[in-house]
Design a protein around this motif. Sequence first.
Motif, PDB file in Angstrom:
ATOM      1  N   MET A   1       1.474   6.886 -13.744  1.00 34.35           N
ATOM      2  CA  MET A   1       2.444   6.309 -12.835  1.00 34.35           C
ATOM      3  C   MET A   1       3.142   5.159 -13.552  1.00 34.35           C
ATOM      4  SD  MET A   1       1.874   4.592  -9.082  1.00 34.35           S
ATOM      5  CE  MET A   1       1.355   6.135  -8.395  1.00 34.35           C
ATOM      6  N   HIS A   2       4.439   5.150 -13.473  1.00 34.65           N
ATOM      7  CA  HIS A   2       5.218   4.094 -14.098  1.00 34.65           C
ATOM      8  C   HIS A   2       5.229   2.880 -13.159  1.00 34.65           C
ATOM      9  CE1 HIS A   2       7.728   3.306 -17.548  1.00 34.65           C
ATOM     10  NE2 HIS A   2       8.463   2.547 -16.765  1.00 34.65           N
ATOM     11  N   CYS A   3       4.918   1.696 -13.692  1.00 29.69           N
ATOM     12  CA  CYS A   3       4.778   0.480 -12.886  1.00 29.69           C
ATOM     13  C   CYS A   3       5.579  -0.673 -13.471  1.00 29.69           C
ATOM     14  CB  CYS A   3       3.327   0.030 -12.841  1.00 29.69           C
ATOM     15  SG  CYS A   3       2.173   1.275 -12.383  1.00 29.69           S
ATOM     16  N   PHE A   4       5.933  -1.574 -12.577  1.00 29.16           N
ATOM     17  CA  PHE A   4       6.644  -2.794 -12.942  1.00 29.16           C
ATOM     18  C   PHE A   4       5.842  -3.962 -12.379  1.00 29.16           C
ATOM     19  CE2 PHE A   4       9.503   0.727 -12.590  1.00 29.16           C
ATOM     20  CZ  PHE A   4      10.223   0.658 -13.763  1.00 29.16           C
ATOM     21  N   VAL A   5       5.501  -4.915 -13.235  1.00 30.20           N
ATOM     22  CA  VAL A   5       4.642  -6.027 -12.839  1.00 30.20           C
ATOM     23  C   VAL A   5       5.462  -7.313 -12.830  1.00 30.20           C
ATOM     24  CG1 VAL A   5       2.503  -7.261 -13.359  1.00 30.20           C
ATOM     25  CG2 VAL A   5       2.700  -4.824 -13.924  1.00 30.20           C
ATOM     26  N   TYR A   6       5.308  -8.074 -11.755  1.00 28.32           N
ATOM     27  CA  TYR A   6       6.032  -9.331 -11.576  1.00 28.32           C
ATOM     28  C   TYR A   6       5.041 -10.458 -11.317  1.00 28.32           C
ATOM     29  CZ  TYR A   6      10.175  -6.480 -11.180  1.00 28.32           C
ATOM     30  OH  TYR A   6      11.191  -5.592 -11.449  1.00 28.32           O
ATOM     31  N   ALA A   7       5.318 -11.619 -11.892  1.00 34.04           N
ATOM     32  CA  ALA A   7       4.475 -12.808 -11.717  1.00 34.04           C
ATOM     33  C   ALA A   7       5.070 -13.688 -10.625  1.00 34.04           C
ATOM     34  CB  ALA A   7       4.394 -13.591 -13.019  1.00 34.04           C
ATOM     35  N   SER A   8       4.205 -14.179  -9.754  1.00 35.82           N
ATOM     36  CA  SER A   8       4.635 -15.116  -8.724  1.00 35.82           C
ATOM     37  C   SER A   8       4.923 -16.465  -9.368  1.00 35.82           C
ATOM     38  CB  SER A   8       3.545 -15.287  -7.665  1.00 35.82           C
ATOM     39  OG  SER A   8       3.853 -16.356  -6.796  1.00 35.82           O
ATOM     40  N   GLN A   9       6.036 -17.048  -9.027  1.00 30.85           N
ATOM     41  CA  GLN A   9       6.375 -18.380  -9.535  1.00 30.85           C
ATOM     42  C   GLN A   9       5.700 -19.472  -8.714  1.00 30.85           C
ATOM     43  OE1 GLN A   9       8.629 -18.705 -12.532  1.00 30.85           O
ATOM     44  NE2 GLN A   9       7.404 -16.857 -12.360  1.00 30.85           N
ATOM     45  N   ARG A  10       5.209 -19.111  -7.533  1.00 29.06           N
ATOM     46  CA  ARG A  10       4.585 -20.089  -6.651  1.00 29.06           C
ATOM     47  C   ARG A  10       3.059 -20.085  -6.761  1.00 29.06           C
ATOM     48  NH1 ARG A  10       6.710 -19.506  -0.887  1.00 29.06           N
ATOM     49  NH2 ARG A  10       8.486 -20.504  -1.857  1.00 29.06           N
ATOM     50  N   LYS A  11       2.463 -18.912  -7.000  1.00 28.29           N
ATOM     51  CA  LYS A  11       1.010 -18.769  -7.062  1.00 28.29           C
ATOM     52  C   LYS A  11       0.582 -18.443  -8.493  1.00 28.29           C
ATOM     53  CE  LYS A  11       0.155 -19.039  -2.612  1.00 28.29           C
ATOM     54  NZ  LYS A  11      -0.654 -20.101  -2.068  1.00 28.29           N
ATOM     55  N   PRO A  12      -0.049 -19.372  -9.181  1.00 27.71           N
ATOM     56  CA  PRO A  12      -0.461 -19.131 -10.576  1.00 27.71           C
ATOM     57  C   PRO A  12      -1.380 -17.916 -10.703  1.00 27.71           C
ATOM     58  CG  PRO A  12      -0.798 -21.431  -9.958  1.00 27.71           C
ATOM     59  CD  PRO A  12      -0.444 -20.683  -8.707  1.00 27.71           C
ATOM     60  N   ASP A  13      -1.204 -17.179 -11.784  1.00 29.97           N
ATOM     61  CA  ASP A  13      -2.041 -16.017 -12.105  1.00 29.97           C
ATOM     62  C   ASP A  13      -2.058 -14.962 -11.001  1.00 29.97           C
ATOM     63  OD1 ASP A  13      -2.777 -17.147 -14.598  1.00 29.97           O
ATOM     64  OD2 ASP A  13      -4.272 -18.372 -13.574  1.00 29.97           O
ATOM     65  N   VAL A  60      -5.715  -0.060  -8.238  1.00 31.84           N
ATOM     66  CA  VAL A  60      -4.286  -0.306  -8.442  1.00 31.84           C
ATOM     67  C   VAL A  60      -3.499   0.977  -8.192  1.00 31.84           C
ATOM     68  CG1 VAL A  60      -2.503  -0.987 -10.090  1.00 31.84           C
ATOM     69  CG2 VAL A  60      -4.692  -2.189 -10.066  1.00 31.84           C
ATOM     70  N   LEU A  61      -3.933   2.080  -8.777  1.00 34.16           N
ATOM     71  CA  LEU A  61      -3.247   3.361  -8.594  1.00 34.16           C
ATOM     72  C   LEU A  61      -3.254   3.795  -7.128  1.00 34.16           C
ATOM     73  CD1 LEU A  61      -4.478   5.280 -11.753  1.00 34.16           C
ATOM     74  CD2 LEU A  61      -2.089   4.765 -11.177  1.00 34.16           C
ATOM     75  N   ALA A  62      -4.379   3.601  -6.437  1.00 31.96           N
ATOM     76  CA  ALA A  62      -4.456   3.974  -5.021  1.00 31.96           C
ATOM     77  C   ALA A  62      -3.479   3.153  -4.180  1.00 31.96           C
ATOM     78  CB  ALA A  62      -5.886   3.800  -4.503  1.00 31.96           C
ATOM     79  N   ASN A  63      -3.435   1.846  -4.415  1.00 33.09           N
ATOM     80  CA  ASN A  63      -2.512   0.995  -3.658  1.00 33.09           C
ATOM     81  C   ASN A  63      -1.058   1.353  -3.951  1.00 33.09           C
ATOM     82  OD1 ASN A  63      -4.489  -0.467  -2.315  1.00 33.09           O
ATOM     83  ND2 ASN A  63      -4.623  -2.003  -3.918  1.00 33.09           N
ATOM     84  N   LEU A  64      -0.764   1.627  -5.210  1.00 37.72           N
ATOM     85  CA  LEU A  64       0.607   2.004  -5.573  1.00 37.72           C
ATOM     86  C   LEU A  64       0.996   3.318  -4.906  1.00 37.72           C
ATOM     87  CD1 LEU A  64       0.584   1.014  -9.332  1.00 37.72           C
ATOM     88  CD2 LEU A  64       1.924  -0.081  -7.523  1.00 37.72           C
ATOM     89  N   ALA A  65       0.091   4.273  -4.879  1.00 33.12           N
ATOM     90  CA  ALA A  65       0.386   5.570  -4.267  1.00 33.12           C
ATOM     91  C   ALA A  65       0.536   5.450  -2.757  1.00 33.12           C
ATOM     92  CB  ALA A  65      -0.714   6.572  -4.609  1.00 33.12           C
ATOM     93  N   GLU A  66      -0.288   4.627  -2.124  1.00 37.89           N
ATOM     94  CA  GLU A  66      -0.273   4.500  -0.668  1.00 37.89           C
ATOM     95  C   GLU A  66       0.861   3.636  -0.138  1.00 37.89           C
ATOM     96  OE1 GLU A  66      -4.111   3.235   0.797  1.00 37.89           O
ATOM     97  OE2 GLU A  66      -5.117   4.735  -0.442  1.00 37.89           O
ATOM     98  N   GLN A  67       1.120   2.511  -0.813  1.00 33.61           N
ATOM     99  CA  GLN A  67       2.076   1.556  -0.248  1.00 33.61           C
ATOM    100  C   GLN A  67       3.194   1.158  -1.198  1.00 33.61           C
ATOM    101  OE1 GLN A  67      -0.950  -1.117   1.054  1.00 33.61           O
ATOM    102  NE2 GLN A  67      -1.002  -2.278  -0.845  1.00 33.61           N
ATOM    103  N   GLY A  68       3.122   1.592  -2.447  1.00 34.47           N
ATOM    104  CA  GLY A  68       4.183   1.276  -3.405  1.00 34.47           C
ATOM    105  C   GLY A  68       4.018  -0.047  -4.116  1.00 34.47           C
ATOM    106  N   TRP A  69       2.934  -0.776  -3.827  1.00 36.50           N
ATOM    107  CA  TRP A  69       2.707  -2.069  -4.454  1.00 36.50           C
ATOM    108  C   TRP A  69       1.208  -2.382  -4.482  1.00 36.50           C
ATOM    109  CZ3 TRP A  69       0.367  -5.822  -1.454  1.00 36.50           C
ATOM    110  CH2 TRP A  69       0.391  -5.612  -0.070  1.00 36.50           C
ATOM    111  N   HIS A  70       0.849  -3.306  -5.370  1.00 39.56           N
ATOM    112  CA  HIS A  70      -0.519  -3.811  -5.480  1.00 39.56           C
ATOM    113  C   HIS A  70      -0.439  -5.294  -5.803  1.00 39.56           C
ATOM    114  CE1 HIS A  70      -4.743  -4.173  -6.556  1.00 39.56           C
ATOM    115  NE2 HIS A  70      -4.343  -4.832  -7.626  1.00 39.56           N
ATOM    116  N   LEU A  71      -1.266  -6.096  -5.150  1.00 41.34           N
ATOM    117  CA  LEU A  71      -1.317  -7.529  -5.397  1.00 41.34           C
ATOM    118  C   LEU A  71      -2.513  -7.842  -6.277  1.00 41.34           C
ATOM    119  CD1 LEU A  71      -0.205 -10.367  -4.758  1.00 41.34           C
ATOM    120  CD2 LEU A  71      -1.803 -10.422  -2.838  1.00 41.34           C
TER     121      LEU A  71
END
Length: 96
Positions: A1-13, A60-71
């Motif tokens: 699955m192709h994924c794009f990861v983004y970092a929160s600017q408000r919540k470290p790590d 991660v894969l399950a969350n991406l498949a079910e809802q389109g995102w993973h935290l």
Amino acid sequence: MHCFVYASQRKPDTYVWLTRREGFDLLPEPLALLLGDLRFALEVELTPQRKLPHEDNEKVLANLAEQGWHLQTPPNQTLSVCNRPNHNREIDPVKG
């Protein structure tokens, strides 16, 4: 699955994995507001065989498949409750 990861600017790590580049509309509004601005961090092909250093790739894969995102949060952070499927259900103010 192709994924794009983004970092929160408000919540470290804290990172959000998305199935679409800039697919921020996939995130529940309360979570998006909590995370604030997101900065692109990584584009990756995630497979069941790929090992992730800080996450269970099956989860991660399950969350991406079910809802389109993973935290992804730092260890012992409570925001990871957002990965549960009914995390954004409406709460009856009388029942709580």
